[in-house]
Design a protein around this motif. Sequence first.
Motif, PDB file in Angstrom:
ATOM      1  N   ALA A 160       0.835  -1.208   0.000  1.00  7.25           N
ATOM      2  CA  ALA A 160       0.000   0.000   0.000  1.00  7.25           C
ATOM      3  C   ALA A 160       0.868   1.256   0.000  1.00  7.25           C
ATOM      4  O   ALA A 160       0.575   2.239  -0.697  1.00  7.25           O
ATOM      5  CB  ALA A 160      -0.923  -0.011   1.222  1.00  7.25           C
ATOM      6  N   GLU A 171       2.499   1.704  -3.439  1.00  6.04           N
ATOM      7  CA  GLU A 171       1.508   2.132  -4.428  1.00  6.04           C
ATOM      8  C   GLU A 171       1.128   3.608  -4.263  1.00  6.04           C
ATOM      9  O   GLU A 171       1.020   4.338  -5.241  1.00  6.04           O
ATOM     10  CB  GLU A 171       0.266   1.220  -4.354  1.00  6.04           C
ATOM     11  CG  GLU A 171       0.523  -0.090  -5.108  1.00  6.04           C
ATOM     12  CD  GLU A 171      -0.394  -1.231  -4.692  1.00  6.04           C
ATOM     13  OE1 GLU A 171      -1.483  -0.962  -4.135  1.00  6.04           O
ATOM     14  OE2 GLU A 171      -0.022  -2.407  -4.918  1.00  6.04           O
ATOM     15  N   LYS A 172       0.974   4.047  -3.028  1.00  4.98           N
ATOM     16  CA  LYS A 172       0.538   5.447  -2.871  1.00  4.98           C
ATOM     17  C   LYS A 172       1.649   6.447  -3.200  1.00  4.98           C
ATOM     18  O   LYS A 172       1.382   7.487  -3.791  1.00  4.98           O
ATOM     19  CB  LYS A 172      -0.061   5.688  -1.482  1.00  4.98           C
ATOM     20  CG  LYS A 172       0.921   5.833  -0.340  1.00  4.98           C
ATOM     21  CD  LYS A 172       0.194   6.117   0.989  1.00  4.98           C
ATOM     22  CE  LYS A 172       1.201   6.156   2.125  1.00  4.98           C
ATOM     23  NZ  LYS A 172       0.576   6.346   3.436  1.00  4.98           N
ATOM     24  N   GLN A 211       1.970   6.859  -7.042  1.00  5.33           N
ATOM     25  CA  GLN A 211       0.788   7.233  -7.824  1.00  5.33           C
ATOM     26  C   GLN A 211       0.814   8.711  -8.193  1.00  5.33           C
ATOM     27  O   GLN A 211       0.529   9.589  -7.363  1.00  5.33           O
ATOM     28  CB  GLN A 211      -0.483   6.918  -7.025  1.00  5.33           C
ATOM     29  CG  GLN A 211      -1.714   6.920  -7.923  1.00  5.33           C
ATOM     30  CD  GLN A 211      -3.001   6.838  -7.130  1.00  5.33           C
ATOM     31  OE1 GLN A 211      -2.987   6.534  -5.933  1.00  5.33           O
ATOM     32  NE2 GLN A 211      -4.108   7.109  -7.785  1.00  5.33           N
ATOM     33  N   GLY A 233      -1.484  11.647  -7.039  1.00  3.45           N
ATOM     34  CA  GLY A 233      -2.030  11.338  -5.723  1.00  3.45           C
ATOM     35  C   GLY A 233      -1.443  12.277  -4.669  1.00  3.45           C
ATOM     36  O   GLY A 233      -0.375  12.858  -4.856  1.00  3.45           O
ATOM     37  N   ASP A 262      -0.107  11.568  -1.951  1.00  2.00           N
ATOM     38  CA  ASP A 262       1.080  11.039  -1.287  1.00  2.00           C
ATOM     39  C   ASP A 262       2.219  10.755  -2.258  1.00  2.00           C
ATOM     40  O   ASP A 262       3.185  10.076  -1.913  1.00  2.00           O
ATOM     41  CB  ASP A 262       0.719   9.752  -0.534  1.00  2.00           C
ATOM     42  CG  ASP A 262      -0.076  10.040   0.726  1.00  2.00           C
ATOM     43  OD1 ASP A 262       0.238  11.058   1.390  1.00  2.00           O
ATOM     44  OD2 ASP A 262      -1.001   9.271   1.046  1.00  2.00           O
ATOM     45  N   PRO A 276       4.469  11.013   3.316  1.00  2.24           N
ATOM     46  CA  PRO A 276       4.411   9.580   3.602  1.00  2.24           C
ATOM     47  C   PRO A 276       5.794   9.033   3.946  1.00  2.24           C
ATOM     48  O   PRO A 276       6.771   9.341   3.282  1.00  2.24           O
ATOM     49  CB  PRO A 276       3.888   8.984   2.297  1.00  2.24           C
ATOM     50  CG  PRO A 276       4.207   9.993   1.245  1.00  2.24           C
ATOM     51  CD  PRO A 276       4.189  11.326   1.913  1.00  2.24           C
TER      52      PRO A 276
END
Lengths: 353, 353
Positions: free
Chosen positions: A64, A67-68, A71, A74, A76, A297
Amino acid sequence: MRRSSPGALRPTRRHVVAALLSWIALAGLPGAIVPHANAQSVAAQAADPLPSWNEGTAKQSIRAFVEKVTQEGGGDFVPVAERIAVFDNDGTLWSEQPVYFQFMFALDRLKELAKANPALAGQEPYKSALSGDPKALAALGEKGLLQIVALTHSGITVTEFNTLVRDWLKTARHPRFDRPYTELVFQPMLELLAYLRANGFKTFIVSGGGVEFMRAFTETVYGIPPEQVVGSSGKTEFVLDGDVPALRKLPEVEFIDDGPGKPVGINRFIGRRPVFAAGNSDGDQQMLQWTTLNTGPRFGLIVHHTDAVREWAYDRASHIGKLDKALDEAPARGWLVVDMKADWKTIYPFEAK
Amino acid sequence: MRRSSPGALRPTRRHVVAALLSWIALAGLPGAIVPHANAQSVAAQAADPLPSWNEGTAKQSIRAFVEKVTQEGGGDFVPVAERIAVFDNDGTLWSEQPVYFQFMFALDRLKELAKANPALAGQEPYKSALSGDPKALAALGEKGLLQIVALTHSGITVTEFNTLVRDWLKTARHPRFDRPYTELVFQPMLELLAYLRANGFKTFIVSGGGVEFMRAFTETVYGIPPEQVVGSSGKTEFVLDGDVPALRKLPEVEFIDDGPGKPVGINRFIGRRPVFAAGNSDGDQQMLQWTTLNTGPRFGLIVHHTDAVREWAYDRASHIGKLDKALDEAPARGWLVVDMKADWKTIYPFEAK
């Protein structure tokens, strides 16, 4: 400017002792070493980049996160240039029991030196170290260990030291597994390294181990080139003998890359604050803090050695890789504690064969 | 092991003095800075990767070297992983007259500190430094300069220091050219960096300048990320204040990356021996030796400041960037001495506009 804060943390005696064996530092030009069988198994998994991780929270949270941050658009998203991931080595990427592998190298080198100079075998602390008696070894203390490190890691050039380490890694065998030390690497962590790199991360080692010792194998074993290895080091001196330049290793500690030394080393060598950090002991606590207590993040990971059958089980009371304070701190900081026994399907690459 | 050699070269007083201003070290997290106009002009030259170099021996020898080391199957082929190129900064990638730009930063910061603390203006060596009188500045000596560096480069965190440098680079102007210091970079060297990178080289800065000062601009200006910058540094200390970690800059020298310190720094930070090195002063002599006195194809380059009209002309007698011993050594070692006036069509990117 931040005003005087509660704890100005420089490496303390505790850290020096903890890092002691591991700083058995120095020397490292590149080159090829025992080719390992991990690359293929890692490369082949397009579908699941972490096949040696059991399904569960640990695996899910890693995926997760990756992926964030990758992206685009996004909230993050982290630009590629800032995707810096740092990994401790001993106990995080490979095993560290019954004693740091670099100390086994030091003992073997001490034996070689004693062959050439038999008088050494009669002198302390070398006599105790050469006895092979665990009690005598344990009684060496900080001073004795430092003397052994100084003797076995200096007096030669960095190029010569690199050759010594490479030769040793080809022939030495781990006492429990009877395999080269470079086979005692963690398959799930190799997959994690490859997964992060495939997603634009630059992977670094940040270890209390000697930088020149590690550089002799990190490129082939982990895919991490020498210039991405941060570690403890001894001083070196440039000498020019006619047309032959050399860097001579001196018996003096230069830098202990452990505990509060890890953020210092990260700043010195990398100059960016990581977004991902993995460790396994209290020596990684400040690196985890420096990485995760930041805006944006961030991911902190602790490898918890819980598998006495396939590997070893140890934490708060261990003389090596002690994990106590960082384990207490993990829940509040949101660090992922990987339960080796439960979370890892495979530990070593050779199990899968 | 090599036996005791004629000259064990550690940084001497000469080197410390030479590096003095330049080690005004420390702090550097990344980020964006004044965007520069060099990238486009560099990127557009598919046909001639070095358009700002006049045709001649210098340009030819660089191209011949790059072609031979990249020719697979050729006897001089160098694998990509080993294509390490190191560049001095002051006087090699940007100008260094009338004084190292980092020292201008230190003086400006001293002025700011004196505004906040007027008592400073009455104390030596700050009083002399603030007077603006060149004679008073010259009379500061090593001790005075060190005090100024210590005051202006410590007492804050690395993050705060990074912001200070970035802000300064946005507003400060070079006294002769009335332009930001980051515009006083050498167009031919920007092309050389890009040309090497396009041919698989990893480019590093190895400079006596402060690593944290340089990291504030190298990525945007040279395309060299923070983790590929090696420089002088001051000590830092990790502090954790509640949930806020910081690295505090201390007023103590940690490492002088100059003279014999350069090969030491290369080994410590990069861990590979470069195949290409470029410098401009005697402070680069040992880096050139360490790079070129090795087996396999190697390239050593010295930028000789010969253009008093477009830039500056200086060498053996200069108080900054003194080029004397390395110039004498160049012919025997086969180092390319670039004659700035004759070999460079353009010096600064802004000339081309």
